[in-house]
Design a protein around this motif. Structure first.
Motif, PDB file in Angstrom:
ATOM      1  N   LEU A 185      71.685  65.030  26.251  1.00  0.00           N
ATOM      2  CA  LEU A 185      70.851  64.279  27.332  1.00  0.00           C
ATOM      3  C   LEU A 185      70.051  65.458  28.125  1.00  0.00           C
ATOM      4  O   LEU A 185      69.120  65.344  28.729  1.00  0.00           O
ATOM      5  CB  LEU A 185      72.039  63.652  28.070  1.00  0.00           C
ATOM      6  N   LEU A 186      71.085  66.495  28.427  1.00  0.00           N
ATOM      7  CA  LEU A 186      70.619  67.594  29.162  1.00  0.00           C
ATOM      8  C   LEU A 186      69.183  68.293  28.515  1.00  0.00           C
ATOM      9  O   LEU A 186      68.272  68.485  29.240  1.00  0.00           O
ATOM     10  CB  LEU A 186      71.682  68.596  29.629  1.00  0.00           C
ATOM     11  N   ILE A 187      69.527  68.470  27.273  1.00  0.00           N
ATOM     12  CA  ILE A 187      68.237  69.180  26.552  1.00  0.00           C
ATOM     13  C   ILE A 187      67.124  68.086  26.686  1.00  0.00           C
ATOM     14  O   ILE A 187      65.949  68.575  27.036  1.00  0.00           O
ATOM     15  CB  ILE A 187      68.636  69.191  25.079  1.00  0.00           C
ATOM     16  N   PHE A 188      67.417  66.857  26.457  1.00  0.00           N
ATOM     17  CA  PHE A 188      66.148  65.778  26.561  1.00  0.00           C
ATOM     18  C   PHE A 188      65.539  65.798  27.864  1.00  0.00           C
ATOM     19  O   PHE A 188      64.324  65.827  28.150  1.00  0.00           O
ATOM     20  CB  PHE A 188      66.810  64.316  26.211  1.00  0.00           C
ATOM     21  N   ALA A 189      66.295  65.670  28.991  1.00  0.00           N
ATOM     22  CA  ALA A 189      65.915  65.715  30.207  1.00  0.00           C
ATOM     23  C   ALA A 189      64.975  67.050  30.804  1.00  0.00           C
ATOM     24  O   ALA A 189      64.212  66.920  31.383  1.00  0.00           O
ATOM     25  CB  ALA A 189      67.109  65.637  31.279  1.00  0.00           C
ATOM     26  N   VAL A 190      65.656  68.153  30.264  1.00  0.00           N
ATOM     27  CA  VAL A 190      64.762  69.381  30.505  1.00  0.00           C
ATOM     28  C   VAL A 190      63.416  69.389  29.714  1.00  0.00           C
ATOM     29  O   VAL A 190      62.364  69.793  30.209  1.00  0.00           O
ATOM     30  CB  VAL A 190      65.516  70.744  30.065  1.00  0.00           C
ATOM     31  N   PHE A 191      63.411  68.853  28.617  1.00  0.00           N
ATOM     32  CA  PHE A 191      62.150  68.910  27.924  1.00  0.00           C
ATOM     33  C   PHE A 191      61.212  67.917  28.095  1.00  0.00           C
ATOM     34  O   PHE A 191      60.180  68.063  28.328  1.00  0.00           O
ATOM     35  CB  PHE A 191      62.327  68.574  26.459  1.00  0.00           C
ATOM     36  N   ASN A 192      61.946  66.574  28.564  1.00  0.00           N
ATOM     37  CA  ASN A 192      60.891  65.636  29.340  1.00  0.00           C
ATOM     38  C   ASN A 192      60.252  66.259  30.722  1.00  0.00           C
ATOM     39  O   ASN A 192      59.171  66.140  30.893  1.00  0.00           O
ATOM     40  CB  ASN A 192      61.780  64.521  29.673  1.00  0.00           C
TER      41      ASN A 192
END
Ligand code: HEM
Length: 145
Positions: free
Chosen positions: A18-25
């Motif tokens: 989720l964190l990786i996804f949030a950062v890339f988004n």
């Protein structure tokens, strides 16, 4: 309490993804000058925020009940721990508390901004730093064993 450690261990996958996804988004939104939407961007950031706090809570409990947490510090003392023991009992907990604090700052700052780019920037920078801190002190060897 083995179940809590297992929970903390599996929850780690969800939180990291989720964190990786949030950062890339947030990076894509920031650099692409996109509009920060309630139904997508807010939800992604909020979800990562809530679940990382839940992991913090589980981690705190694990710290107090596990033989590798507070008990290790009490029985071995700071000087008596080898680097693996220090990672589990001291570095991982402290670094992750700091990481979640950064994520909290990113979340609060984004709420105070009106501009979409500023919102994305706050999430990207603070969640990004938090993620890097977390990754720097994961007990990888133990996790995958
Ligand atoms: C927020 C992000 C966090 C992530 C992604 C994370 C992830 C992990 C992982 C993957 C392990 C290894 C689990 C295993 O052995 O299979 C672990 C162990 C551990 N974590 Fe965390 N953790 C986080 C936060 C915290 C916090 C905030 C604390 C305490 C305040 C904490 C305390 C511990 C302790 C004490 C262990 C060792 C447990 C044992 O060996 O008995 N964690 N964590």
């Amino acid at each position: 309490m083995e179940i809590l450690r297992t929970l903390h261990s599996y929850f780690a996958y969800i939180v990291l993804i989720l964190l990786i996804f949030a950062v890339f988004n947030a990076l894509l939104g920031w650099l692409g000058k996109k509009e920060f939407t309630m139904h997508k961007d807010l939800r992604i950031s909020l979800f990562a925020f809530i679940l990382s706090h839940l992991q913090l809570l589980i981690g705190l409990i694990v710290f107090f009940v596990s033989a590798n947490g507070l008990k290790a510090i009490q029985t071995l003392g700071m000087g008596g721990m080898n680097s693996a023991a220090r990672l589990l009992a001291v570095e991982h907990p402290l670094t992750n508390i700091l990481a979640i604090a950064l994520i909290t700052i990113g979340w609060s700052r984004h709420k105070k901004k009106d501009d979409s780019t500023a919102k994305f920037k706050s999430i990207a920078i603070f969640y990004g730093l938090g993620l890097l801190l977390i990754l720097s002190r994961i007990p990888w060897g133990q996790w995958f064993n």
